[in-house]
Design an enzyme around this catalytic site. Structure first.
Site, mmCIF file in Angstrom:
data_model
loop_
_atom_site.group_PDB
_atom_site.id
_atom_site.type_symbol
_atom_site.label_atom_id
_atom_site.label_comp_id
_atom_site.label_asym_id
_atom_site.label_seq_id
_atom_site.Cartn_x
_atom_site.Cartn_y
_atom_site.Cartn_z
ATOM 1 C CE LYS B 79 -3.907 1.724 2.248
ATOM 2 N NZ LYS B 79 -4.616 1.785 3.891
ATOM 3 C CB SER B 162 -8.096 3.668 2.522
ATOM 4 O OG SER B 162 -7.355 3.352 3.271
ATOM 5 C CB SER B 186 -8.703 1.312 5.938
ATOM 6 O OG SER B 186 -9.122 2.400 5.193
#
Lengths: 99, 494
Positions: B79, B162, B186
């Protein structure tokens, strides 16, 4: 509590975020909705309840108070936003603050 | 080579150990998959050269008899909230333009030391603020799944957020696993939307050092994988005490994969009654009931429990998280890294840089955070929310006096179309209604793909456990996974 345009201007200044004039009114509406929604917390009886300060029920360890890093000015300045000036003695540069 | 991208981490590690294929071959297959699926916009930065270099190093280690363990040679996605040495790190924000950290986050250092191969940096909601991966400066991520009916025919769906790029990459067979971060859901919510496993460890289990901070009392790194066993292997490497994070727990890290198959006979599973919502799709309610039966069939006992303050977790979160974000994001001022927009004075430079550098959702949250922390409002909002947070944690503590784990749905819906729920921030926030309470209490939780809805989209079930009891969490998750037998794949993947 509804947030008006003047409130948005004040908060935006505190947060140092420039908000275009035409965005002030929509933002006031959005922020008022969010604040109005979180205000349902007032229903909860919190008399005598301590505010949470740490989510984990433990004592965190402390590291020794010794220097563990340093001598890396080039690394620290590697992403400086005005790289052409960083050779001026190894500083970040900003607009003039004091006349 | 397409079958190489359909392996689990566990199977790929076994295949390399037996010499069936090399990390280089495995990595090339994934780099090709990454190129072919560029349309998903799952990556902000692809790093095929780094991947191939590390794959070759892994093969050399293995040839010399020094293979490091299950993660050695495994291609993963990272990420773009984790700082990676020399590799662009954006947090999905314009304000970090051109930022190349000179250091590596602790979690990615551990993965690298264990031999994992980084394929690239995945897209995410800006500063991890969002539940649909639509707030990234680098554009929305598409869910590799396509739905039918319910107005979804042919439309591109969100992957959740997210950690949407990480979830999409793992679901689309571009990466065998990915790192994510979870502040209010997330990792778990995008895992549910994309039909994969997403694990948020206990707060303090993984070091936050080198992860771009959103809300420091909630942020926690974790793995996104296609199986529970893979999640256990990744967590074993990612976890551990780190003196550079003052809230990193000094607790030993077990081999989380070791006790996975011990079964759930006698395990007490709590079913929180407050997680039944008005208007929740009946399919989700039915899947939840099915999940209880799956665990009962294997000898677990299900019992109702009450978490009375559940309803207040989300509004309390939307005070605490923006408050912490407004403080954490104060560092983006155009002076030391990232974007600088010129101004005549220092204040004008700050305002211009932050006005241009932050997107709409980040601006909203920083302003809300600034408001609730400002003079005259701090007690009414921030302290009130922290008192409510104490009550939420107390609810869980009491429930765990009676049960070992809790079973709930992960999200109140399946993936929705890109463009939906855009007009009303509060409607978007409701995506995290089932994931936020565990975050507020710092508890470990996992989402397991459990079934498909009538439109063919994946739905997840969530398990929540006691602090630092990831072993029980994973054992229950493995039992649920075995019973669910979820083997559906998004169209075109693998």
């Amino acid at each position: 509590m509804p947030i008006n345009i003047n409130d948005v201007k004040k908060i935006a200044f505190l947060a140092r975020i420039r908000v275009p004039d035409d965005a002030l009114e929509p933002l006031a509406g959005e922020l008022s909705n969010i604040i109005g929604w979180v205000e349902q917390l007032s229903e909860v009886d919190t008399d005598g309840v301590q505010p949470m300060t740490s989510v984990a029920d433990m004592t965190w360890p402390r590291r020794a108070d010794t220097v563990s890093d340093g001598d890396c000015a080039d690394d620290v300045l590697a992403n400086a936003t005005e790289p052409e000036k960083k050779s001026d003695g190894g500083f970040y540069t900003v607009p003039k603050v004091i006349e | 080579m397409s079958t190489l991208t359909d392996l689990t981490i566990t199977a790929a590690a076994a295949g390399m150990a037996k010499g069936y294929f090399t990390s280089e071959e495995l990595t090339i297959a994934h780099v090709e998959a990454m190129e072919q699926a560029a349309d998903l916009n799952a990556f902000i930065t692809e790093t095929p050269e780094i991947a191939l270099e590390r794959a070759k190093e892994s093969d050399a280690r293995r040839a010399a008899g020094n293979a490091q363990g299950t993660m050695d040679g495994i291609p993963i996605a990272v990420k773009d909230l984790f700082c990676t040495e020399g590799v662009l790190t954006t947090a999905g924000s314009h304000i970090l333009d051109g930022f190349r950290p000179t250091y590596e986050s602790t979690v990615t250092t551990k993965l690298r030391d264990a031999g994992a191969v980084m394929l690239g940096k995945t897209n995410l909601d800006e500063f991890a603020m969002g539940s649909a991966n639509i707030t990234s400066y680098y554009g929305p991520v598409k869910n590799p799944w396509k739905g039918q009916g319910d107005g979804k025919d042919g439309k591109d769906l969100v992957p959740g957020g997210s950690s949407g790029g990480s979830a999409a990459a793992v679901a689309a067979r571009i990466a065998l696993g990915a790192t994510g971060t979870d502040t209010g859901g997330s990792i778990r919510q995008p895992a549910s939307f994309t039909g994969i496993v997403g694990l948020k460890p206990t707060y303090g289990r993984c070091s936050r050092w080198g992860i771009v901070a959103f809300a420091s009392s909630l942020d926690q790194a974790g793995p996104l994988t296609r199986t529970v066993e893979d999640a256990a292997h990744m967590l074993t490497v990612m976890a551990g005490h780190d003196a550079k994070d003052s809230t990193s727990a000094p607790i030993a890290v077990p081999d989380f994969a070791a006790g996975l198959n011990a079964g759930v006979k006698g395990l007490k599973v709590g079913i929180p009654k407050e997680y039944t919502l008005d208007g929740m799709p009946s399919e989700i309610q039915a899947l939840w009931t099915q999940g209880m039966d799956w665990l009962k069939d294997q000898g677990a006992e299900c019992a109702p429990v009450s978490l009375p303050h559940t309803k207040y977790a989300l509004p309390a979160y939307y005070i605490v998280a923006p408050a912490e974000a407004s403080s954490n994001l104060a560092r983006y001022d155009g002076v030391r890294y990232g974007l600088r927009v010129a101004g005549d004075s220092l204040d004008e430079m700050y305002e211009a840089t932050r006005g241009e550098g932050f997107g709409d959702e980040v601006r909203r949250r920083v302003l809300i955070g600034t408001y609730v922390l400002s003079a005259g409002y701090y007690d009414a909002y921030y302290i009130k929310a922290q008192r409510v947070r104490t009550l939420i944690a107390e609810d869980f503590r009491k429930a765990f006096e009676q049960v070992d784990v809790l079973l709930t749905p992960t999200a109140p819906s399946a993936a929705f179309a890109i463009g939906e729920k855009m007009d009303d921030p509060v409607a978007m926030y409701l995506n995290d209604v089932f994931t936020v309470p565990a975050s507020m209490a710092g508890l470990p939780a996992i989402s397991i793909p459990a079934g498909l809805d009538s439109g063919g989209l994946p739905l997840g079930l969530q398990l929540i456990a006691k602090p630092f009891d990831e072993e029980t969490l994973l054992r229950a998750a493995a039992a649920l996974e075995a019973a669910a037998g979820f083997d559906a794949k998004p169209g075109g993947a693998g």
